[in-house]
Scaffold this active site. Structure first.
Site, short mmCIF file in Angstrom:
data_model
loop_
_atom_site.label_atom_id
_atom_site.label_comp_id
_atom_site.label_asym_id
_atom_site.label_seq_id
_atom_site.Cartn_x
_atom_site.Cartn_y
_atom_site.Cartn_z
CB ALA A 179 -0.91 -3.97 4.25
NE ARG A 236 -9.52 -15.76 8.69
CZ ARG A 236 -8.44 -15.29 8.09
NH1 ARG A 236 -7.40 -16.06 7.87
NH2 ARG A 236 -8.37 -14.05 7.68
CD GLU A 248 -5.40 4.30 10.18
OE1 GLU A 248 -4.59 3.38 10.05
OE2 GLU A 248 -5.12 5.51 9.92
CB SER A 299 -8.58 -2.89 4.87
OG SER A 299 -8.42 -4.04 4.10
CB CYS A 318 -0.34 -0.89 -4.71
SG CYS A 318 0.29 -1.57 -3.17
NE ARG A 328 -12.66 -10.18 7.50
CZ ARG A 328 -11.72 -10.13 6.58
NH1 ARG A 328 -10.48 -9.86 6.94
NH2 ARG A 328 -12.00 -10.32 5.31
CE1 TYR A 355 7.86 -23.00 -26.80
CE2 TYR A 355 7.88 -25.41 -26.86
CZ TYR A 355 7.81 -24.19 -27.51
OH TYR A 355 7.68 -24.16 -28.87
CD1 TRP A 413 16.53 -23.23 -25.47
CD2 TRP A 413 17.26 -23.25 -23.37
NE1 TRP A 413 17.29 -24.35 -25.31
CE2 TRP A 413 17.77 -24.40 -24.03
CE3 TRP A 413 17.60 -23.06 -22.02
CZ2 TRP A 413 18.58 -25.34 -23.41
CZ3 TRP A 413 18.43 -23.99 -21.40
CH2 TRP A 413 18.90 -25.12 -22.09
C1 LIG Z 1 1.53 5.35 -4.41
C2 LIG Z 1 1.95 4.05 -3.83
C3 LIG Z 1 2.06 2.95 -4.65
C4 LIG Z 1 2.47 1.73 -4.13
N1 LIG Z 1 2.59 0.67 -4.99
C5 LIG Z 1 3.00 -0.51 -4.51
C6 LIG Z 1 3.10 -1.64 -5.37
O1 LIG Z 1 2.80 -1.55 -6.57
N2 LIG Z 1 3.54 -2.81 -4.84
C7 LIG Z 1 3.87 -2.94 -3.52
O2 LIG Z 1 4.24 -4.02 -3.09
N3 LIG Z 1 3.75 -1.88 -2.68
C8 LIG Z 1 3.33 -0.69 -3.13
N4 LIG Z 1 3.21 0.37 -2.28
C9 LIG Z 1 3.62 0.19 -0.87
C10 LIG Z 1 2.49 -0.42 -0.04
O3 LIG Z 1 1.35 0.37 -0.16
C11 LIG Z 1 2.96 -0.50 1.41
O4 LIG Z 1 4.05 -1.37 1.47
C12 LIG Z 1 1.88 -1.00 2.35
O5 LIG Z 1 0.77 -0.16 2.36
C13 LIG Z 1 2.44 -1.08 3.78
O6 LIG Z 1 1.44 -1.42 4.67
P1 LIG Z 1 1.59 -1.05 6.21
O7 LIG Z 1 0.37 -1.60 6.88
O8 LIG Z 1 2.90 -1.47 6.73
O9 LIG Z 1 1.63 0.54 6.29
P2 LIG Z 1 0.67 1.68 5.76
O10 LIG Z 1 -0.07 1.26 4.55
O11 LIG Z 1 1.51 2.90 5.70
O12 LIG Z 1 -0.38 1.85 6.95
C14 LIG Z 1 -0.01 2.34 8.20
C15 LIG Z 1 -1.26 2.88 8.87
O13 LIG Z 1 -0.95 3.23 10.21
C16 LIG Z 1 -1.64 4.41 10.56
N5 LIG Z 1 -0.92 5.02 11.70
C17 LIG Z 1 0.35 5.51 11.68
N6 LIG Z 1 0.68 5.95 12.92
C18 LIG Z 1 -0.39 5.72 13.71
C19 LIG Z 1 -0.66 5.96 15.09
N7 LIG Z 1 0.26 6.51 15.89
N8 LIG Z 1 -1.87 5.61 15.60
C20 LIG Z 1 -2.81 5.04 14.79
N9 LIG Z 1 -2.61 4.81 13.48
C21 LIG Z 1 -1.41 5.14 12.95
C22 LIG Z 1 -1.61 5.24 9.29
O14 LIG Z 1 -2.63 6.20 9.28
C23 LIG Z 1 -1.79 4.16 8.21
O15 LIG Z 1 -3.14 3.97 7.86
C24 LIG Z 1 2.77 1.60 -2.75
C25 LIG Z 1 2.63 2.70 -1.91
C26 LIG Z 1 2.23 3.92 -2.43
C27 LIG Z 1 2.09 5.09 -1.51
#
Ligand SMILES: Cc1cc2nc3c(=O)[nH]c(=O)nc-3n(C[C@H](O)[C@H](O)[C@H](O)COP(=O)(O)OP(=O)(O)OC[C@H]3O[C@@H](n4cnc5c(N)ncnc54)[C@H](O)[C@@H]3O)c2cc1C
Length: 451
Positions: free
Chosen positions: A14, A25, A36, A42, A46, A74, A427, A435
């Site tokens: 994310a 962009r 990665e 991507s 969740c 992109r 409402y 309310w």
């Molecule tokens: C089961 C589950 C359910 C969830 N449900 C929700 C929800 O309902 N609502 C909500 O808001 N959030 C939810 N989340 C949380 C949400 O998924 C995270 O907040 C979000 O994915 C964070 O994005 P990020 O890019 O910061 O990190 P991440 O998604 O953790 O991505 C980090 C990436 O970095 C890569 N990486 C790490 N170290 C290195 C390195 N040294 N070199 C290269 N790559 C590396 C990893 O492989 C990973 O792909 C959920 C999470 C889980 C696990």
């Protein structure tokens, strides 16, 4: 703020891909390189519980943009299976481990978006087959395979947080007898006591065997897990999901001399900048400012990650953009209930940050009594006694939990209870009583503050 020609990003989800897409962009001449370490990019983590549940057919459906689309449409130099193993701020390079090679990559600006990882307690038997955490797409895949390929009867979930609650629903739907073991006196800790109690009653109604104040000690079995070990007991388990929280991935940053904040995540300013020049951090590995307390907070949730990544992308491309604060707003589905929270609910936390919290909890119908389908929504509101400023809220019910967004907005706007009470909310009978339950709760809280 920046005049760089190469933007390197660590991570592929994310926070990373939002930064990469926005930067490219805004400034198509910028060389954007993403490393990665895994195969997936991507992806909507969740959605993983709903893949295990069966609501989502294919794991690939959780991918928002494919690696090919990032590269071809992109023009982002996205490299999967590339792990960044160190950052050298002096030479402005990162060292990358890729299949068959290790190389140094210079950067002009760098964003750390390494996310968080599941906490793995030091339990005996953690490495047994059938014991899982749920953080990565590969783990979701492995859980789904394990459920499909074995004739399982029981599943044990360690931890009553949102992942545990979502997985309880998913595994019940897969016809397993589900137990949850939570060491604290309640589930969904950040949602407050009232909401937790409603959710707990509902979990039990749905057949979940819920054990509060019960610490798991480990797991036992030969190769495959067979039981969960408690202090004085042992409970049969064919599958175990451990969901006891996450910890930010900060090792790389720490080793490079990048400061961590009080929460243990990477400290950032309002533009997502770390203490090291031209190095940014966003998402689950980084802090954000809490809009209620003004203090650094660690809220590992998707919107914060996407938004901070996007803002950093703009900033690096030449348009300085603040990453925005967090109210810690969250929502979770627990079988037929929705539970949501925002701001500061915990009275102790409120006092620690200088407030004198006053709260009310009400139950109010989600539609007028004459209109079909009305159910009760339990609303807790918290405000500061002296300033009457809204501090937080929690709601739970069969419909309408997204009403939390009204309070999240009020928190960001620093509204008082009476200002919240005077909001002009929509409402009509199919949607709400005149309310709205949030307004009713605000009226009751205003009355309590006056008395
Ligand atoms: C089961 C589950 C359910 C969830 N449900 C929700 C929800 O309902 N609502 C909500 O808001 N959030 C939810 N989340 C949380 C949400 O998924 C995270 O907040 C979000 O994915 C964070 O994005 P990020 O890019 O910061 O990190 P991440 O998604 O953790 O991505 C980090 C990436 O970095 C890569 N990486 C790490 N170290 C290195 C390195 N040294 N070199 C290269 N790559 C590396 C990893 O492989 C990973 O792909 C959920 C999470 C889980 C696990």
């Amino acid at each position: 703020m920046n005049d760089v020609d190469r933007f390197v990003i660590i991570g592929g989800d994310a926070a990373a891909m939002s930064a990469a897409s926005k930067a490219k962009r805004e400034n198509p001449d910028l060389d954007v390189i993403v490393f990665e370490k895994g195969e997936w990019v991507s992806y909507a983590a969740c959605g993983m519980p709903y893949y295990v549940k069966g609501d989502v057919d294919d794991l690939e459906d959780l991918v928002a943009v494919t690696p090919e689309a990032f590269r071809e449409e992109r023009d982002i130099d996205l490299r999967t299976q590339h792990e960044v193993v160190s950052i050298d701020p002096e030479t402005k390079t990162v060292t990358v481990d890729a299949p068959g090679e290790r190389f140094e990559q210079p950067y002009g600006a760098l964003s750390i978006a390494t996310g968080a990882r599941a906490v793995e307690p030091l339990f005996d038997g953690f490495d047994l087959d059938g014991v899982f955490t749920l953080r990565s797409m590969d783990e979701a895949d492995a859980i789904e395979d394990f459920v499909s390929e074995h004739d399982l009867k029981t599943a044990t979930i360690v931890g009553g947080g949102y992942v545990g609650v979502e997985m309880a629903e998913a595994l019940t739907e897969r016809s397993l007898d589900v137990s949850i073991f939570e060491m604290l006196p309640r589930t969904l800790q950040p949602f407050g006591e009232e909401t937790a109690r409603v959710v707990e009653d509902h979990l039990r109604e749905q057949g979940v065997d819920l054990h509060l104040e019960t610490a798991v000690q480990g797991f036992a079995g030969d190769d495959r897990v067979e039981s969960v070990e408690l202090e004085a007991d042992s409970v049969a388990a064919d599958l175990v999901i451990v969901g006891v929280g996450v910890t930010p991935n900060v090792d790389l940053a720490e080793e490079a001399g990048i400061e961590l904040g009080p929460t243990g995540a990477i400290a950032t300013d309002e533009y997502g900048r770390t203490n090291v020049e031209n190095v940014y951090a966003a998402g689950d590995c980084a802090e954000a400012t809490n809009v209620v307390t003004g203090e650094p907070d660690h809220v590992p949730l998707a919107l914060i990650a996407n938004r901070a990544g996007r803002a950093i992308g703009s900033t690096v491309a030449g348009d300085p953009t603040p990453t925005g604060g967090t109210a810690g707003t969250a929502i979770v589905k627990a079988f037929d209930l929705g539970a949501a929270r925002t701001g500061v609910i915990d009275p102790e936390r409120a006092r620690e940050t200088g407030f004198d919290p006053v709260d009310v909890t009400i139950e109010a119908p989600t539609r007028p009594h004459y209109y079909p389908g009305a159910t009760d929504l339990t609303v807790t509101l918290v405000a500061d006694r002296e300033s009457e400023r809204m501090l937080g809220a929690s709601v739970v019910g069969r419909e309408g939990a997204k009403r939390i967004d009204t309070v999240a907005t009020a928190l960001t706007a620093e509204l008082t209870v009476s200002e919240l009470q005077n909001l002009d909310l929509a409402y009509a009978p199919p949607f709400s009583p005149v309310w709205d339950p949030v307004l009713t709760a605000a009226k009751v809280l205003a009355g309590k503050l006056e008395s």
